[in-house]
Design a protein around this motif. Sequence first.
Motif, PDB file in Angstrom:
ATOM      1  N   GLY A   1       0.827  -1.192   0.000  1.00 13.73           N
ATOM      2  CA  GLY A   1       0.000   0.000   0.000  1.00 13.73           C
ATOM      3  C   GLY A   1       0.862   1.242   0.000  1.00 13.73           C
ATOM      4  O   GLY A   1       2.086   1.179   0.161  1.00 13.73           O
ATOM      5  N   SER A   2       0.188   2.365  -0.171  1.00 13.82           N
ATOM      6  CA  SER A   2       0.848   3.675  -0.177  1.00 13.82           C
ATOM      7  C   SER A   2      -0.091   4.665   0.507  1.00 13.82           C
ATOM      8  O   SER A   2      -1.183   4.295   0.954  1.00 13.82           O
ATOM      9  N   ALA A   3       0.301   5.918   0.529  1.00 13.44           N
ATOM     10  CA  ALA A   3      -0.548   6.943   1.147  1.00 13.44           C
ATOM     11  C   ALA A   3      -1.925   6.987   0.481  1.00 13.44           C
ATOM     12  O   ALA A   3      -2.917   7.276   1.145  1.00 13.44           O
ATOM     13  N   ALA A   4      -1.991   6.659  -0.790  1.00 13.07           N
ATOM     14  CA  ALA A   4      -3.282   6.644  -1.492  1.00 13.07           C
ATOM     15  C   ALA A   4      -4.219   5.578  -0.922  1.00 13.07           C
ATOM     16  O   ALA A   4      -5.440   5.715  -0.985  1.00 13.07           O
ATOM     17  N   ASP A   5      -3.650   4.516  -0.350  1.00  7.47           N
ATOM     18  CA  ASP A   5      -4.446   3.425   0.226  1.00  7.47           C
ATOM     19  C   ASP A   5      -4.693   3.612   1.720  1.00  7.47           C
ATOM     20  O   ASP A   5      -5.695   3.139   2.244  1.00  7.47           O
ATOM     21  N   GLY A   6      -3.741   4.242   2.395  1.00  3.87           N
ATOM     22  CA  GLY A   6      -3.847   4.419   3.835  1.00  3.87           C
ATOM     23  C   GLY A   6      -3.499   3.159   4.606  1.00  3.87           C
ATOM     24  O   GLY A   6      -2.985   2.198   4.059  1.00  3.87           O
ATOM     25  N   PHE A   7      -3.800   3.175   5.893  1.00  2.50           N
ATOM     26  CA  PHE A   7      -3.581   2.037   6.795  1.00  2.50           C
ATOM     27  C   PHE A   7      -2.130   1.552   6.758  1.00  2.50           C
ATOM     28  O   PHE A   7      -1.860   0.360   6.675  1.00  2.50           O
ATOM     29  N   ALA A   8      -1.200   2.480   6.841  1.00  6.63           N
ATOM     30  CA  ALA A   8       0.219   2.163   6.714  1.00  6.63           C
ATOM     31  C   ALA A   8       0.666   1.057   7.663  1.00  6.63           C
ATOM     32  O   ALA A   8       1.423   0.168   7.265  1.00  6.63           O
TER      33      ALA A   8
ATOM     34  N   PRO B   1       2.260  -4.843   4.740  1.00  5.52           N
ATOM     35  CA  PRO B   1       3.559  -5.525   4.792  1.00  5.52           C
ATOM     36  C   PRO B   1       4.623  -4.823   3.945  1.00  5.52           C
ATOM     37  O   PRO B   1       5.801  -4.862   4.268  1.00  5.52           O
ATOM     38  N   ILE B   2       4.193  -4.212   2.836  1.00  4.57           N
ATOM     39  CA  ILE B   2       5.085  -3.430   1.979  1.00  4.57           C
ATOM     40  C   ILE B   2       4.481  -2.041   1.864  1.00  4.57           C
ATOM     41  O   ILE B   2       3.327  -1.883   1.438  1.00  4.57           O
ATOM     42  N   TRP B   3       5.244  -1.033   2.240  1.00  4.94           N
ATOM     43  CA  TRP B   3       4.783   0.356   2.175  1.00  4.94           C
ATOM     44  C   TRP B   3       5.610   1.094   1.133  1.00  4.94           C
ATOM     45  O   TRP B   3       6.837   1.104   1.211  1.00  4.94           O
ATOM     46  N   LEU B   4       4.928   1.673   0.156  1.00  2.00           N
ATOM     47  CA  LEU B   4       5.595   2.459  -0.881  1.00  2.00           C
ATOM     48  C   LEU B   4       5.396   3.933  -0.584  1.00  2.00           C
ATOM     49  O   LEU B   4       4.265   4.366  -0.321  1.00  2.00           O
ATOM     50  N   THR B   5       6.490   4.704  -0.653  1.00  3.81           N
ATOM     51  CA  THR B   5       6.435   6.095  -0.237  1.00  3.81           C
ATOM     52  C   THR B   5       7.505   6.910  -0.938  1.00  3.81           C
ATOM     53  O   THR B   5       8.506   6.364  -1.410  1.00  3.81           O
TER      54      THR B   5
ATOM     55  N   PRO C   1       6.337   3.793   8.548  1.00  2.52           N
ATOM     56  CA  PRO C   1       5.084   3.714   9.285  1.00  2.52           C
ATOM     57  C   PRO C   1       4.550   2.299   9.493  1.00  2.52           C
ATOM     58  O   PRO C   1       3.582   2.116  10.232  1.00  2.52           O
ATOM     59  N   ASN C   2       5.164   1.299   8.855  1.00  7.71           N
ATOM     60  CA  ASN C   2       4.688  -0.074   9.008  1.00  7.71           C
ATOM     61  C   ASN C   2       5.639  -0.941   9.821  1.00  7.71           C
ATOM     62  O   ASN C   2       5.503  -2.157   9.862  1.00  7.71           O
ATOM     63  N   GLY C   3       6.612  -0.324  10.486  1.00  8.08           N
ATOM     64  CA  GLY C   3       7.545  -1.078  11.315  1.00  8.08           C
ATOM     65  C   GLY C   3       8.427  -2.016  10.517  1.00  8.08           C
ATOM     66  O   GLY C   3       8.786  -3.096  10.984  1.00  8.08           O
ATOM     67  N   ALA C   4       8.801  -1.612   9.321  1.00  5.67           N
ATOM     68  CA  ALA C   4       9.608  -2.457   8.439  1.00  5.67           C
ATOM     69  C   ALA C   4      11.025  -2.627   8.971  1.00  5.67           C
ATOM     70  O   ALA C   4      11.560  -1.759   9.657  1.00  5.67           O
TER      71      ALA C   4
END
Length: 140
Positions: A51-58, A62-66, A72-75
């Motif tokens: 997901g990304s900011a467009a999707d929310g719920f960071a 499991p994979i956050w694109l930014t 924000p996802n504890g990666a």
Amino acid sequence: RQPLEAVLPTMLARTLERGQRAVVMAGSTERVEALAAHLWVFDDHAFLPHGSAADGFAADQPIWLTSADENPNGATALFLTDRAASVRIAEFALVCEMIDGGDEAAVVAARARWQTYRAGGHALTYWQQEPTGWQQKSGG
């Protein structure tokens, strides 16, 4: 040797297989959304939850694109693309700088960051894609 869009999904899949979360930092919001769209269609037989900011719920992704320097996802794994740079690399167990070896300016910038990382006491390894696969070129 291959474009980011061909290599990144494989590396992200391996990250998830190891039970880790990832942040992918790109050079712009537009590039983030292009990568997010690509991860939906890169393989008919694979799925990479992202997901990304467009999707929310960071925190749930499991994979956050930014395009921001954030986690924000504890990666525990950070993938830097498009010459993106982070001042937070010490927060991650693994940081992968993905560069196009044919882009001389990107290579020069990556070499400068390598020196900064080394001066910061980070353990470094350099891998290059060869016709026969990935080869470790240096470490230290």
